[in-house]
Design an enzyme around this catalytic site. Structure first.
Site, PDB file in Angstrom:
ATOM      1  N   THR A  79       0.339   5.491   7.214  1.00 50.58           N
ATOM      2  CA  THR A  79       0.101   5.335   5.782  1.00 50.58           C
ATOM      3  C   THR A  79      -0.792   4.130   5.495  1.00 50.58           C
ATOM      4  O   THR A  79      -1.687   4.194   4.641  1.00 50.58           O
ATOM      5  CB  THR A  79       1.437   5.189   5.040  1.00 50.58           C
ATOM      6  OG1 THR A  79       2.318   6.238   5.443  1.00 50.58           O
ATOM      7  CG2 THR A  79       1.229   5.262   3.536  1.00 50.58           C
ATOM      8  N   ILE A  80      -0.569   3.055   6.211  1.00 46.80           N
ATOM      9  CA  ILE A  80      -1.369   1.843   6.002  1.00 46.80           C
ATOM     10  C   ILE A  80      -2.836   2.117   6.332  1.00 46.80           C
ATOM     11  O   ILE A  80      -3.747   1.737   5.578  1.00 46.80           O
ATOM     12  CB  ILE A  80      -0.806   0.679   6.842  1.00 46.80           C
ATOM     13  CG1 ILE A  80       0.558   0.248   6.285  1.00 46.80           C
ATOM     14  CG2 ILE A  80      -1.775  -0.500   6.867  1.00 46.80           C
ATOM     15  CD1 ILE A  80       1.314  -0.724   7.174  1.00 46.80           C
TER      16      ILE A  80
ATOM     17  N   LYS B 229       2.321  10.752   3.175  1.00 43.10           N
ATOM     18  CA  LYS B 229       3.532  10.646   2.351  1.00 43.10           C
ATOM     19  C   LYS B 229       3.253  11.161   0.927  1.00 43.10           C
ATOM     20  O   LYS B 229       3.487  10.479  -0.069  1.00 43.10           O
ATOM     21  CB  LYS B 229       4.061   9.216   2.311  1.00 43.10           C
ATOM     22  CG  LYS B 229       4.633   8.728   3.643  1.00 43.10           C
ATOM     23  CD  LYS B 229       5.287   7.358   3.490  1.00 43.10           C
ATOM     24  CE  LYS B 229       6.002   6.920   4.768  1.00 43.10           C
ATOM     25  NZ  LYS B 229       5.083   6.629   5.885  1.00 43.10           N
TER      26      LYS B 229
ATOM     27  N   ASP C  39       2.909  13.878  -4.915  1.00 42.49           N
ATOM     28  CA  ASP C  39       2.469  14.745  -6.015  1.00 42.49           C
ATOM     29  C   ASP C  39       1.104  15.317  -5.611  1.00 42.49           C
ATOM     30  O   ASP C  39       0.534  14.915  -4.595  1.00 42.49           O
ATOM     31  CB  ASP C  39       2.362  13.927  -7.307  1.00 42.49           C
ATOM     32  CG  ASP C  39       2.338  14.792  -8.564  1.00 42.49           C
ATOM     33  OD1 ASP C  39       2.528  16.028  -8.455  1.00 42.49           O
ATOM     34  OD2 ASP C  39       2.120  14.245  -9.654  1.00 42.49           O
ATOM     35  N   ALA C  40       0.601  16.249  -6.411  1.00 45.02           N
ATOM     36  CA  ALA C  40      -0.706  16.857  -6.125  1.00 45.02           C
ATOM     37  C   ALA C  40      -0.749  17.402  -4.705  1.00 45.02           C
ATOM     38  O   ALA C  40      -1.702  17.174  -3.953  1.00 45.02           O
ATOM     39  CB  ALA C  40      -1.828  15.847  -6.360  1.00 45.02           C
TER      40      ALA C  40
ATOM     41  N   LEU D 170      -4.089  17.025  -2.229  1.00 45.55           N
ATOM     42  CA  LEU D 170      -4.059  16.012  -1.172  1.00 45.55           C
ATOM     43  C   LEU D 170      -3.927  16.631   0.209  1.00 45.55           C
ATOM     44  O   LEU D 170      -4.544  16.161   1.176  1.00 45.55           O
ATOM     45  CB  LEU D 170      -2.937  15.012  -1.437  1.00 45.55           C
ATOM     46  CG  LEU D 170      -3.129  14.136  -2.682  1.00 45.55           C
ATOM     47  CD1 LEU D 170      -1.893  13.276  -2.922  1.00 45.55           C
ATOM     48  CD2 LEU D 170      -4.364  13.262  -2.537  1.00 45.55           C
TER      49      LEU D 170
ATOM     50  N   GLU E 181       9.091  13.641   5.058  1.00 50.92           N
ATOM     51  CA  GLU E 181       9.411  12.280   5.499  1.00 50.92           C
ATOM     52  C   GLU E 181      10.652  11.783   4.766  1.00 50.92           C
ATOM     53  O   GLU E 181      10.657  11.648   3.541  1.00 50.92           O
ATOM     54  CB  GLU E 181       8.223  11.368   5.196  1.00 50.92           C
ATOM     55  CG  GLU E 181       8.443   9.914   5.487  1.00 50.92           C
ATOM     56  CD  GLU E 181       7.957   9.519   6.867  1.00 50.92           C
ATOM     57  OE1 GLU E 181       8.429   8.478   7.352  1.00 50.92           O
ATOM     58  OE2 GLU E 181       7.114  10.226   7.429  1.00 50.92           O
TER      59      GLU E 181
ATOM     60  N   HIS F 293      13.567   8.555   9.147  1.00 50.65           N
ATOM     61  CA  HIS F 293      12.857   7.282   9.153  1.00 50.65           C
ATOM     62  C   HIS F 293      13.794   6.137   8.767  1.00 50.65           C
ATOM     63  O   HIS F 293      14.283   6.092   7.644  1.00 50.65           O
ATOM     64  CB  HIS F 293      11.704   7.358   8.143  1.00 50.65           C
ATOM     65  CG  HIS F 293      10.693   6.265   8.280  1.00 50.65           C
ATOM     66  ND1 HIS F 293       9.344   6.485   8.188  1.00 50.65           N
ATOM     67  CD2 HIS F 293      10.832   4.933   8.507  1.00 50.65           C
ATOM     68  CE1 HIS F 293       8.698   5.355   8.357  1.00 50.65           C
ATOM     69  NE2 HIS F 293       9.577   4.399   8.544  1.00 50.65           N
TER      70      HIS F 293
ATOM     71  N   ARG G 240      11.005   0.452   7.205  1.00 47.73           N
ATOM     72  CA  ARG G 240      10.488  -0.837   7.677  1.00 47.73           C
ATOM     73  C   ARG G 240      11.243  -2.003   7.046  1.00 47.73           C
ATOM     74  O   ARG G 240      11.572  -2.989   7.714  1.00 47.73           O
ATOM     75  CB  ARG G 240       8.990  -0.936   7.341  1.00 47.73           C
ATOM     76  CG  ARG G 240       8.330  -2.236   7.763  1.00 47.73           C
ATOM     77  CD  ARG G 240       6.878  -2.248   7.333  1.00 47.73           C
ATOM     78  NE  ARG G 240       6.074  -1.333   8.125  1.00 47.73           N
ATOM     79  CZ  ARG G 240       5.219  -1.711   9.076  1.00 47.73           C
ATOM     80  NH1 ARG G 240       5.068  -2.990   9.350  1.00 47.73           N
ATOM     81  NH2 ARG G 240       4.511  -0.838   9.745  1.00 47.73           N
TER      82      ARG G 240
END
Length: 218
Positions: free
Chosen positions: A38-39, A66, A69-70, A74, A114, A138, A141
């Site tokens: 993601t980062i 992650k 929406d959309a 995406l 996720e 998960h 973090r």
């Protein structure tokens, strides 16, 4: 018939492509899945996906977007960039999940839900009914940073997800010594990020994970 070994995934939560390439040059040969974390997705966009897939066409490339929406839009952006798998966050509306899965099927890819944050078993049943077969358990973090270790509640939830028919990926500060905790469960993928990327010898660390997985699940 021998059981399938869990796959090994490297999480590239690097903040630049240059840094990500330093990691993949060292460990790509030893992993099955290359995750555009993601980062890295935020730092570099979907070009990170297309560049890594071009370099490593024989690897599964995951866009850890992650999506919340959309889902149709995406997911299409990720799959057009040649992602094999994408992630949708567990708090997303079921229609977002269905939209992402519809797009995945059009491109021959797959969707993982996720499980970061709050989710329910009713949601899990709805995901399965919608056609989702991959979930990512998960340990967050921030939970790791607060000193939260893997516990029986985690193991029980992972086992229940596998019993429901999901292919379960496990992540969240995994260390080599954590792997025996999951021995009795048919794990689909183990994700290691910092424990491989930040090791003194990342290639050796990745190979150590592979050897331990083979010893436990072989």
């Amino acid at each position: 018939m021998p059981r399938s070994l869990p796959m090994l995934q490297i999480a590239l939560d690097n903040q630049s492509m240059a840094d990500a390439f330093k990691s993949t040059r060292l460990v790509a040969h030893a992993v099955d899945v290359i995750e555009v974390g993601t980062i890295l997705c935020v730092a570099e966009g979907v070009r990170a996906v297309s560049e890594l897939k071009a370099l490593y066409p024989d690897k599964i490339v995951l866009a850890d977007a992650k999506i919340a929406d959309a889902g149709l839009i995406l997911s299409k952006m990720c799959f057009e960039a040649k992602a094999d798998w994408i992630t949708v966050i567990c708090c997303a509306d079921i229609n977002t999940v269905k939209g992402a899965l519809k797009t995945a099927r059009e491109y021959g890819g797959d969707v993982q839900v996720e499980l970061t944050g709050y989710w329910t078993w009713e949601q899990a049943a709805a995901w399965y009914e919608a056609g989702i077969r991959q979930v990512v358990y998960h340990r967050a973090r921030d939970a790791q940073a607060a000193g939260q270790n893997w516990g029986e509640a985690d193991i029980s939830a992972i086992r229940r997800l596998a019993d429901m028919g999901f292919k379960v990926t496990v992540t969240g500060g995994l260390a080599l010594e954590d792997l025996p905790l999951f021995k009795a469960i048919p794990i689909h993928v183990f994700i290691a990020g910092r424990s491989i990327r930040d090791a003194a010898d990342p290639a050796a660390a990745a190979l150590a994970f592979r050897e331990r997985i083979a010893a436990l699940w072989g």
